[in-house]
Design a protein around this motif. Structure first.
Motif, PDB file in Angstrom:
ATOM      1  N   MET A   1      19.807   3.385  11.103  1.00  0.00           N
ATOM      2  CA  MET A   1      18.431   3.729  10.759  1.00  0.00           C
ATOM      3  C   MET A   1      17.486   3.240  11.849  1.00  0.00           C
ATOM      4  N   SER A   2      16.562   4.096  12.293  1.00  0.00           N
ATOM      5  CA  SER A   2      15.627   3.725  13.345  1.00  0.00           C
ATOM      6  C   SER A   2      14.549   2.800  12.791  1.00  0.00           C
ATOM      7  N   HIS A   3      13.941   2.009  13.680  1.00  0.00           N
ATOM      8  CA  HIS A   3      12.907   1.064  13.278  1.00  0.00           C
ATOM      9  C   HIS A   3      11.587   1.791  13.051  1.00  0.00           C
ATOM     10  N   ARG A   4      10.850   1.367  12.025  1.00  0.00           N
ATOM     11  CA  ARG A   4       9.563   1.971  11.706  1.00  0.00           C
ATOM     12  C   ARG A   4       8.474   0.900  11.721  1.00  0.00           C
ATOM     13  N   ALA A   5       7.257   1.323  12.075  1.00  0.00           N
ATOM     14  CA  ALA A   5       6.127   0.391  12.075  1.00  0.00           C
ATOM     15  C   ALA A   5       4.838   1.176  11.919  1.00  0.00           C
ATOM     16  N   GLY A   6       3.873   0.584  11.189  1.00  0.00           N
ATOM     17  CA  GLY A   6       2.605   1.284  11.037  1.00  0.00           C
ATOM     18  C   GLY A   6       1.626   0.531  10.162  1.00  0.00           C
ATOM     19  N   PHE A   7       0.395   1.047  10.144  1.00  0.00           N
ATOM     20  CA  PHE A   7      -0.696   0.455   9.382  1.00  0.00           C
ATOM     21  C   PHE A   7      -0.850   1.164   8.039  1.00  0.00           C
ATOM     22  N   VAL A   8      -0.965   0.372   6.971  1.00  0.00           N
ATOM     23  CA  VAL A   8      -1.111   0.896   5.619  1.00  0.00           C
ATOM     24  C   VAL A   8      -2.404   0.350   5.017  1.00  0.00           C
ATOM     25  N   ALA A   9      -3.373   1.228   4.786  1.00  0.00           N
ATOM     26  CA  ALA A   9      -4.654   0.817   4.203  1.00  0.00           C
ATOM     27  C   ALA A   9      -4.547   0.801   2.683  1.00  0.00           C
ATOM     28  N   ILE A  10      -4.995  -0.289   2.072  1.00  0.00           N
ATOM     29  CA  ILE A  10      -5.008  -0.405   0.615  1.00  0.00           C
ATOM     30  C   ILE A  10      -6.442  -0.188   0.145  1.00  0.00           C
ATOM     31  N   LEU A  11      -6.686   0.953  -0.483  1.00  0.00           N
ATOM     32  CA  LEU A  11      -8.026   1.323  -0.944  1.00  0.00           C
ATOM     33  C   LEU A  11      -8.044   1.432  -2.461  1.00  0.00           C
ATOM     34  N   GLY A  12      -9.233   1.382  -3.032  1.00  0.00           N
ATOM     35  CA  GLY A  12      -9.354   1.540  -4.479  1.00  0.00           C
ATOM     36  C   GLY A  12     -10.672   1.001  -4.981  1.00  0.00           C
ATOM     37  N   ARG A  13     -10.947   1.232  -6.255  1.00  0.00           N
ATOM     38  CA  ARG A  13     -12.165   0.742  -6.885  1.00  0.00           C
ATOM     39  C   ARG A  13     -12.052  -0.770  -7.154  1.00  0.00           C
ATOM     40  N   PRO A  14     -13.185  -1.442  -7.421  1.00  0.00           N
ATOM     41  CA  PRO A  14     -13.128  -2.877  -7.734  1.00  0.00           C
ATOM     42  C   PRO A  14     -12.228  -3.170  -8.935  1.00  0.00           C
ATOM     43  N   ASN A  15     -11.527  -4.281  -8.859  1.00  0.00           N
ATOM     44  CA  ASN A  15     -10.679  -4.777  -9.953  1.00  0.00           C
ATOM     45  C   ASN A  15      -9.442  -3.910 -10.233  1.00  0.00           C
ATOM     46  N   ALA A  16      -9.054  -3.079  -9.278  1.00  0.00           N
ATOM     47  CA  ALA A  16      -7.848  -2.260  -9.478  1.00  0.00           C
ATOM     48  C   ALA A  16      -6.574  -3.077  -9.260  1.00  0.00           C
ATOM     49  N   GLY A  17      -6.703  -4.225  -8.595  1.00  0.00           N
ATOM     50  CA  GLY A  17      -5.538  -5.071  -8.331  1.00  0.00           C
ATOM     51  C   GLY A  17      -5.011  -4.949  -6.918  1.00  0.00           C
ATOM     52  N   LYS A  18      -5.871  -4.594  -5.961  1.00  0.00           N
ATOM     53  CA  LYS A  18      -5.442  -4.389  -4.575  1.00  0.00           C
ATOM     54  C   LYS A  18      -4.917  -5.677  -3.945  1.00  0.00           C
ATOM     55  N   SER A  19      -5.661  -6.774  -4.128  1.00  0.00           N
ATOM     56  CA  SER A  19      -5.247  -8.036  -3.514  1.00  0.00           C
ATOM     57  C   SER A  19      -3.978  -8.584  -4.161  1.00  0.00           C
ATOM     58  N   THR A  20      -3.862  -8.417  -5.479  1.00  0.00           N
ATOM     59  CA  THR A  20      -2.629  -8.822  -6.163  1.00  0.00           C
ATOM     60  C   THR A  20      -1.456  -8.027  -5.626  1.00  0.00           C
ATOM     61  N   LEU A  21      -1.665  -6.744  -5.364  1.00  0.00           N
ATOM     62  CA  LEU A  21      -0.608  -5.892  -4.804  1.00  0.00           C
ATOM     63  C   LEU A  21      -0.236  -6.340  -3.397  1.00  0.00           C
ATOM     64  N   LEU A  22      -1.227  -6.643  -2.570  1.00  0.00           N
ATOM     65  CA  LEU A  22      -0.945  -7.129  -1.214  1.00  0.00           C
ATOM     66  C   LEU A  22      -0.062  -8.372  -1.274  1.00  0.00           C
ATOM     67  N   ASN A  23      -0.449  -9.339  -2.105  1.00  0.00           N
ATOM     68  CA  ASN A  23       0.336 -10.568  -2.222  1.00  0.00           C
ATOM     69  C   ASN A  23       1.760 -10.281  -2.694  1.00  0.00           C
ATOM     70  N   ALA A  24       1.896  -9.361  -3.651  1.00  0.00           N
ATOM     71  CA  ALA A  24       3.220  -9.030  -4.199  1.00  0.00           C
ATOM     72  C   ALA A  24       4.099  -8.352  -3.145  1.00  0.00           C
ATOM     73  N   LEU A  25       3.526  -7.457  -2.365  1.00  0.00           N
ATOM     74  CA  LEU A  25       4.297  -6.755  -1.337  1.00  0.00           C
ATOM     75  C   LEU A  25       4.715  -7.703  -0.208  1.00  0.00           C
ATOM     76  N   LEU A  26       3.856  -8.669   0.098  1.00  0.00           N
ATOM     77  CA  LEU A  26       4.176  -9.627   1.154  1.00  0.00           C
ATOM     78  C   LEU A  26       5.129 -10.716   0.672  1.00  0.00           C
ATOM     79  N   GLY A  27       5.136 -10.951  -0.646  1.00  0.00           N
ATOM     80  CA  GLY A  27       5.959 -12.028  -1.188  1.00  0.00           C
ATOM     81  C   GLY A  27       5.348 -13.395  -0.993  1.00  0.00           C
ATOM     82  N   THR A  28       4.058 -13.436  -0.672  1.00  0.00           N
ATOM     83  CA  THR A  28       3.346 -14.706  -0.508  1.00  0.00           C
ATOM     84  C   THR A  28       1.881 -14.487  -0.797  1.00  0.00           C
TER      85      THR A  28
END
Length: 299
Positions: A1-28
């Protein structure tokens, strides 16, 4: 499998849980989270590196109508991030009712000109699954999302599916940052944000939106970090609420922040906190410029 890299913007309305999702995806924990809308005030970059890929997530403030200079600066940060990512995660609160503001938020996704995943968060609390299907159809009518992914950012449900959907849509290419790189945020900014998060958790009424934290001094001798922080509010009444009876409110905020900072930094922390009143700071360009973490330098 080839290596992949890129920027992923997390958008949404207030209180949708964007920051909680960022922390969960990073594992920290990287972004602070709180029960009040508009907890995130600027864009936050978090990098996940695996053997096959490097994903640069960019968390953003909630998409909202700007009523102050601070809010307008927050929306400028959102639009900057939405300009040219490789992929957009549009996070929807599955428990919230649809509004015209939600439709307006989707318009920003369209302008991004990148593939977008509609991510329906908090589905673990959704008793009526028929509501989720109806919500997916509503968003399908607004924009041709690449996929519709139900998740629970807090509980972990659906995150493996979401990671696969993200990886499948990133361009092939080498890593853009070193393998141990986690974030663009300096430690001083993280410290200010941790202190602000503790205030959000204990303060009531209008205090959370009226709070700004600035790190005045930072002295690290390798064993002990001495930090002096000023908490700004807009009115004397807010200062009294924050300090609390016999100073107990401020004491709890400081203790909770110090304990988390010691975990983050891996050494002892001596934290001094001061509370000052600065009327209308949210409309003060000079103050907002001085509070911008991108202008901070380490000592």
């Amino acid at each position: 499998m080839s290596h992949r890299a890129g920027f992923v913007a997390i958008l949404g309305r207030p209180n949708a849980g964007k920051s909680t999702l960022l922390n969960a995806l990073l594992g920290t924990k990287l972004a602070i989270v709180g029960p009040k809308p508009q907890t995130t005030r600027t864009s936050i970059q978090g990098v996940l590196t695996t053997p096959d890929a490097q994903i640069i997530f960019v968390d953003t403030p909630g998409i909202h109508k700007s009523t102050s200079l601070l809010n307008r600066r927050m929306m400028e940060a959102v639009r900057t991030v939405a300009n040219g990512p490789d992929l957009v995660l549009f996070v929807v609160d599955a428990l919230a009712s649809f509004s015209d503001e939600d439709a307006g938020a989707v318009d920003l996704v369209k302008k991004a000109g990148a593939p977008a995943l509609a991510v329906f968060n908090k589905v673990d609390h959704l008793r009526n699954k028929g509501k989720l299907l109806a919500m997916i159809e509503r968003y399908r009518g607004l924009h041709e999302f690449a996929e519709y992914v139900p998740i629970s950012a807090r509980g972990g449900e659906g995150l493996d599916v979401l990671r696969r959907e993200i990886l499948a849509r990133l361009p092939e290419g080498p890593a853009l940052f070193p393998a141990d790189y986690l974030t663009d945020q300096p430690e001083r900014f993280l410290a200010a944000e941790i202190l602000r998060e503790k205030i959000l958790r204990v303060a009531r009424e209008e205090v959370p939106h009226a709070v700004a934290v600035m790190i005045e001094s930072w002295d690290d001798n390798g064993k002990l970090v001495r930090i002096a922080a000023t908490i700004y509010v807009e009115r004397e009444g807010q200062k009294a609420i924050l300090i609390g009876a016999n100073g107990q409110g401020l004491k709890k905020v400081g203790t909770d922040a110090r304990l988390e900072l010691e975990q983050l930094l891996g050494r002892k922390v001596f934290l001094q906190t001061f509370v000052k009143v600065r009327a209308h700071w949210r409309e003060d360009p000079e103050f907002l410029a001085s509070a911008d973490w991108r202008g901070m330098t380490g000592e």
